[in-house]
Enzyme design. Sequence first.
Site, PDB file in Angstrom:
ATOM      1  N   THR A  14      36.019   5.797  72.491  1.00 19.93           N
ATOM      2  CA  THR A  14      36.956   5.166  71.559  1.00 19.93           C
ATOM      3  C   THR A  14      36.307   4.891  70.219  1.00 19.93           C
ATOM      4  O   THR A  14      36.973   4.871  69.184  1.00 19.93           O
ATOM      5  CB  THR A  14      37.473   3.849  72.187  1.00 19.93           C
ATOM      6  N   SER A  61      34.949   9.014  77.829  1.00 20.05           N
ATOM      7  CA  SER A  61      33.939   8.895  78.889  1.00 20.05           C
ATOM      8  C   SER A  61      34.529   8.980  80.289  1.00 20.05           C
ATOM      9  O   SER A  61      33.799   9.162  81.257  1.00 20.05           O
ATOM     10  CB  SER A  61      33.110   7.614  78.725  1.00 20.05           C
ATOM     11  N   THR A  94      33.549   3.244  76.494  1.00 18.93           N
ATOM     12  CA  THR A  94      33.298   2.038  77.300  1.00 18.93           C
ATOM     13  C   THR A  94      33.605   2.242  78.779  1.00 18.93           C
ATOM     14  O   THR A  94      33.024   1.579  79.628  1.00 18.93           O
ATOM     15  CB  THR A  94      34.170   0.853  76.815  1.00 18.93           C
ATOM     16  N   ASP A  95      34.548   3.162  79.070  1.00 21.00           N
ATOM     17  CA  ASP A  95      35.084   3.217  80.436  1.00 21.00           C
ATOM     18  C   ASP A  95      34.035   3.514  81.510  1.00 21.00           C
ATOM     19  O   ASP A  95      34.107   2.973  82.614  1.00 21.00           O
ATOM     20  CB  ASP A  95      36.204   4.267  80.525  1.00 21.00           C
TER      21      ASP A  95
END
Length: 318
Positions: A14, A61, A94-95
């Site tokens: 992101t 990710s 971030t995931d």
Amino acid sequence: MSLPRVHLIATGGTIAGVADDPAATTRYQAGSLAGHALLESIPEAHRAASISIAQPFNLDSKDLGPGHWLQLARDVSSALADPAVDAVVVTHGTDTLEESAFLLDRLLPPGKPVVMTCAMRPASAHSADGPLNLLHALRVAASGATREAGVVAVVNERIHAASRLRKGHSHALDAFEHGDSAIGWSDPPGLDGRPEVPARMPSLLGRLDELPRVDVLWVGAGSEPDLLAASISHGARAIVLCLPGNGSLPETWSDAVHKALACHTVVVRASRTGRGRVARQPDDGGRLFAAGRLGPAQARVALMLALAGGLAPDHFFY
Ligand code: ASP
């Protein structure tokens, strides 16, 4: 005086995301901007470090896997081996930052700072968090403050230990839990104490061609134990059970677990609570492993590394 030399490896997420509406924070295309575009948004970065950039891939990710992790580990490792590089910064989604950060933390040699960063809002959003996160990450890396702390993630002004990272919110700006992982602050860069750094195995990286399949099964009240046999039949060599509470195995799963152990599948108890630790139990008969302080995502990566490296399944648990 010459500036510290920081190598920036951009991988997507992101932080490199773009939407057509500057108010959009959940609908956007992750991994749209290249690393140099991220850097253009923070011209001050060039006062902190002399920066080189690489972009091995530019992905959301959620779409990364073991092949990307190993490629990233090799890229960071060769940058660290370069005498012209003082520190490495990695931008990432971030995931699944938990997985990549854990793997890098275990496989990279100690000595030079490795700082990961990410963002919850796309680069196109008003009040995007990526530019400040990246600037802070570059400054933390250039400062050398985390040299002894292993791989860290700089997010929302906090420095987190990679080994304990947990994304705990699906969309809030402050998405990473700070209870267990926060070890310092990024402005000014500094650690709150001497973080505990788990064992590393840099020599393992050269021996890894691929990582074996390890599945995580989330166990709810009344979940069916036949999921275990299904995983094994599809090639899983180890299974992390994401269990209620303190890694509590339902009675209905006992037979299936014993059958899995009988076919030499490694089975690990982890907790679905997101915090705390899961210890081995005396009545496990020494055959069921417990994830300790690792969350299910990290326990899965730890098992992949241990199995691929011919190490005891719990080698990377702590
Ligand atoms: N889906 C994005 C990713 O992990 C989410 C983010 O970066 O916040 O790449």
